[in-house]
Design a protein around this motif. Structure first.
Motif, PDB file in Angstrom:
ATOM      1  N   LEU A   1       0.612  -1.182   0.041  1.00 30.50           N
ATOM      2  CA  LEU A   1       0.089   0.104  -0.019  1.00 30.50           C
ATOM      3  C   LEU A   1       1.026   1.238  -0.054  1.00 30.50           C
ATOM      4  CD1 LEU A   1      -2.916   0.881   0.123  1.00 30.50           C
ATOM      5  CD2 LEU A   1      -2.927   1.009   2.953  1.00 30.50           C
ATOM      6  N   GLY A   2       0.667   2.210  -0.837  1.00 24.29           N
ATOM      7  CA  GLY A   2       1.179   3.287  -0.997  1.00 24.29           C
ATOM      8  C   GLY A   2       2.593   3.517  -1.577  1.00 24.29           C
ATOM      9  N   GLN A   3       2.989   2.188  -2.081  1.00 29.92           N
ATOM     10  CA  GLN A   3       4.413   2.146  -2.795  1.00 29.92           C
ATOM     11  C   GLN A   3       4.324   1.946  -4.130  1.00 29.92           C
ATOM     12  OE1 GLN A   3       7.284   2.462  -0.830  1.00 29.92           O
ATOM     13  NE2 GLN A   3       5.817   2.867   0.704  1.00 29.92           N
TER      14      GLN A   3
ATOM     15  N   ALA B   1      -1.826   6.548  -3.961  1.00 30.70           N
ATOM     16  CA  ALA B   1      -0.510   6.086  -4.108  1.00 30.70           C
ATOM     17  C   ALA B   1      -0.005   6.838  -5.332  1.00 30.70           C
ATOM     18  CB  ALA B   1      -0.451   4.606  -3.936  1.00 30.70           C
TER      19      ALA B   1
END
Lengths: 436, 312
Positions: free
Chosen positions: B114-116, B248
């Motif tokens: 998540l978020g990467q 993201a």
């Protein structure tokens, strides 16, 4: 009138816990511990020795340079001069006085001269000799700030925003001693001759506002500004922006945009020093939080231990996790409750386990909410990322040093990143790197 | 008593990742309901398969790779749902499952979770399926279950669609499950803006750019009608409101978000006008995803206490 400064948040304020009646005079302890460093600057040297008898209000420490004296807050005998735990987390040389409960005082010289006959130099000298520092938390020597403001400011601001949750010390002061604050403002107005003198309060303090309004007509040239409640409005740069639309440039002081900001407690202390001749030996302290039995405000002698005050407020809950000097957003968690109240201690906050809402596995979603709430218009998510990576060059590019550590980003982060903690680390690394 | 000494702030707001994700799920419900209502139970089945596969794939990957199981953040649920909404109801279920697993494992978890990730997982999966099975992904069952050309196909052919603008706005037309009703998607978007889950900047810039470009470079007899058909057909609403705003993979700065939205809008129109496929939203957003970090870097907010350009 909505967003008067950039960003900001609306935490749950919980002010009702402690905002009650007049501040109860705290029980005066058997011993007081007076640290020789209660301000930003150089520490005082003790002026007394072990065994000496001291009177209430007697100067017991002073020094050169950026330094203001400290005074005995009780009468009695000096029983120790040694390093003691301090709210900063360090050991600081302190004078320990055994109270004789006589409160014999030094002579306090009253001054009833009309405002226009007050001598500026004399007033500034009195402010210094009374040991007055910024009482909102920063503890910058009051006389130094006033001297640097002379001839350079058009706006004098009394800060009663008290934007941190839980704290009601300034609120209590205004509700019960607004006259002292306003008279203190008149004195500095006379010295600094600004065009505009403003008392700034957030709109969640209705009673304090009503009190000030009821007497304001007696104080010509002082304006009351009621601001929409929003954290961190009480931060100096944000308050100046909210009131004047001026932004203090990075690394500069408020005087660079013609403003001088003092906390309302500081103004009250200036009034007492100039008019009553009394040095700064007591202050209002909020003790609050879910972990304390009887949240309230105390009128406290400087040097009273946190432990004594907690006992007076009914003691701590079994599930207490943190005891904080200051507010929940920017205060310092304490490990040793023997630490004494100092001039800048506005609150002792006691919080339960799980109240801080930290996550075991913080994750950045890149949601960008931290960018939206940052009052300094920084990009916390990238600052965090580059601090984790140890990339100082990027931290500089992102202006990490501009961060005022208000915690709005960490409060808002849905991924619960420990942002402020890492910004402190990053700043330390930057300072070390530039020192080399 | 053992006291904890830790950095401020000592309190935190009650925003949680899962709350944000569940808000997104909730905001997609009107579009999903229109899809099921218009296209029938097969649409529901595609959605269930996509969501279940996404959640299962995340769980399985994390178990196999001995990583912390992150199902609680509900992001796999959102990805599965979003992918389903971009697909025709006629997509074979095994294909849906393959795409959904690709979205979670290849497009999200293999980037670090998540978020990467750099690319929007749902759109990356849709692009993946488009390359492998172009026919399946462009065959739409219509309102009367006849295989029909979508309004967008008509626009490519420069013939007016069979539906009125109002029908398209309401969703009474063929298309992917979640792309039928502009109204349902706009309602969901309004909810997300109201709940402060997303800012209006990206969707407004995206939709506004497409509107201006299709109005100015109209290919129809009536420029306004042409513009509205363009806006209400295909994946623009779903893309602008729900895909281009993916945390993201989109910028965080205000100016960056506006530029990102404008970029998505320009690319969408270019792809629609000159591209191989009738639709351009997927590739427009994926391309802009690539620029997200660069956009953030060159659009910092004006530093407090300085004039534009960072001068004191």
């Amino acid at each position: 009138m909505k967003h008067l400064f950039f960003g900001g948040i609306h935490p749950s304020y919980r002010k009702e816990l402690s905002a009650k009646e007049a501040p109860a005079p705290a029980v005066i302890p058997e011993q007081v511990v007076i640290p020789m460093l209660q301000h930003i600057g150089a520490p005082c040297q003790p002026l007394v020795q072990v065994g000496d008898y001291v009177q209430l209000g007697q100067k017991i420490g002073d020094g050169q340079g950026l330094c203001v004296p400290v005074h005995a807050s009780v009468s009695g005998t000096v029983i120790a001069i040694e390093p003691r735990p301090h709210v900063s987390g360090r050991m600081i040389e302190s004078v320990v006085i055994q109270n004789d409960f006589q409160d014999t005082t030094v002579e306090f010289v009253k001054n009833d001269l009309p405002l226009d006959q007050l001598d500026s130099d004399q007033v500034l000298h009195t402010i210094r000799e009374a040991g007055i520092v910024g009482m909102g938390g920063a503890a910058f020597p009051g006389n130094v700030k006033a001297v640097s403001a002379m001839g350079h400011v058009d706006t004098l601001i009394a800060n009663a925003c008290e934007c941190e949750p839980y704290i009601t010390a300034d609120d209590t002061l205004l509700r019960h001693d607004a006259e002292h604050v306003l008279q203190g403002m008149q004195i500095l107005k006379q010295v600094l001759q600004p065009e505009r003198v403003v008392l700034a309060v957030e709109d969640n303090k209705a009673e304090a506002i009503a009190k000030v309004r009821s007497i304001l007509s007696q104080y010509s040239g002082i304006e009351l500004a009621v601001l929409p409640t929003r954290y961190p409005q009480g931060a100096e740069k944000q308050l100046i922006q909210a009131l004047t639309k001026r932004e203090v440039a990075p690394g500069k002081l408020p005087v660079s945009v013609g403003c001088a900001v003092f906390n309302v407690s500081t103004f009250a202390a200036i009034y007492r020093a100039v008019r009553l001749g009394t040095p700064l030996t007591q202050r209002i302290v909020t003790i609050s939080g879910e972990a304390i039995a009887e949240p309230q405000n105390f009128l406290v002698r400087i040097g009273t231990s946190f432990h004594d005050l907690i006992k007076m407020a009914g003691g701590l809950h079994d599930r207490t996790e943190r005891v904080i000097s200051g507010g929940p957003m920017m205060g310092f968690a304490q490990s040793d409750l023997a630490v004494p109240v100092v001039k800048a201690t506005n609150s002792i906050l006691c919080l339960l386990k799980d109240q801080n809402g930290a996550a075991e596995n913080p994750v950045c979603l890149r949601c960008g909410k931290c960018v939206g709430v940052c009052p300094m218009r920084l990009q916390p998510l990238y600052m965090y990322r580059y601090e984790m990576a140890g990339n100082l060059k990027e931290l500089e590019r992102l202006h990490l040093m501009d961060c005022i550590e208000c915690g709005s980003c960490a409060f808002t982060c849905p991924g619960k990143l420990p942002l402020v903690e890492h910004f402190r680390l990053g700043k330390k690394k930057l300072r070390e790197a530039s020192a080399k | 008593m053992k006291l904890t000494v830790a950095s401020s702030p000592h309190i935190r707001g009650d925003f949680r990742t899962s709350r944000l994700m569940l808000d997104v799920v909730l905001s997609l419900m009107p579009a999903l309901f229109v899809g099921i209502f218009v296209l029938g139970p097969q649409a529901a089945l595609v959605t269930v398969v996509s969501v279940v596969t996404a959640v299962a794939a995340e769980w399985l990957y994390e178990i196999v790779m001995k990583k912390r199981v992150t199902l609680k953040d509900c992001s796999a649920l959102v990805t599965g749902l979003l992918l389903a909404l971009t697909l025709p109801a006629t997509t074979p279920l095994w294909m849906v499952a393959l795409g959904s697993a690709f979205a979670i494992v290849v497009a999200k978890l293999m980037w670090g979770g998540l978020g990467q990730n750099v690319f929007n997982p749902a759109l990356a999966a849709r692009a993946f399926l488009m390359v492998l099975f172009p026919a399946a992904l462009t065959r739409y069952a219509g309102v009367d279950a006849a295989t029909g050309a979508t309004p967008l196909h008509h626009l490519v052919m420069l013939t007016p669609p069979d539906q009125s603008i109002l029908d398209m706005f309401l969703g009474n037309c063929p298309g992917s499950i979640g792309e039928l009703s502009a109204l349902a998607l706009l309602l969901g978007g309004a909810y997300l803006v109201f709940r402060k889950v997303i800012s209006i900047r990206i969707p407004a810039a995206y939709i506004g750019t497409v509107a201006v470009l299709t109005l100015v470079f109209s290919k129809g007899d009536n420029a306004l009608e042409w513009m509205l058909y363009q806006l209400f057909s295909g994946g623009i609403m779903l893309g602008a409101i729900f895909m281009a705003t993916d945390y993201a993979t989109s910028p965080v700065t205000s100016l960056g978000q506006i530029l990102f939205g404008i970029g998505c809008g320009i690319l969408t129109v270019i792809f629609r006008y000159y591209g191989l496929f009738p639709e351009g939203v997927t590739y427009a957003i994926l391309l802009m995803n690539l620029l997200t970090w660069a956009i953030d870097r060159y659009t910092p907010p004006r530093r407090f206490g300085t004039k534009k350009g960072g001068k004191a």
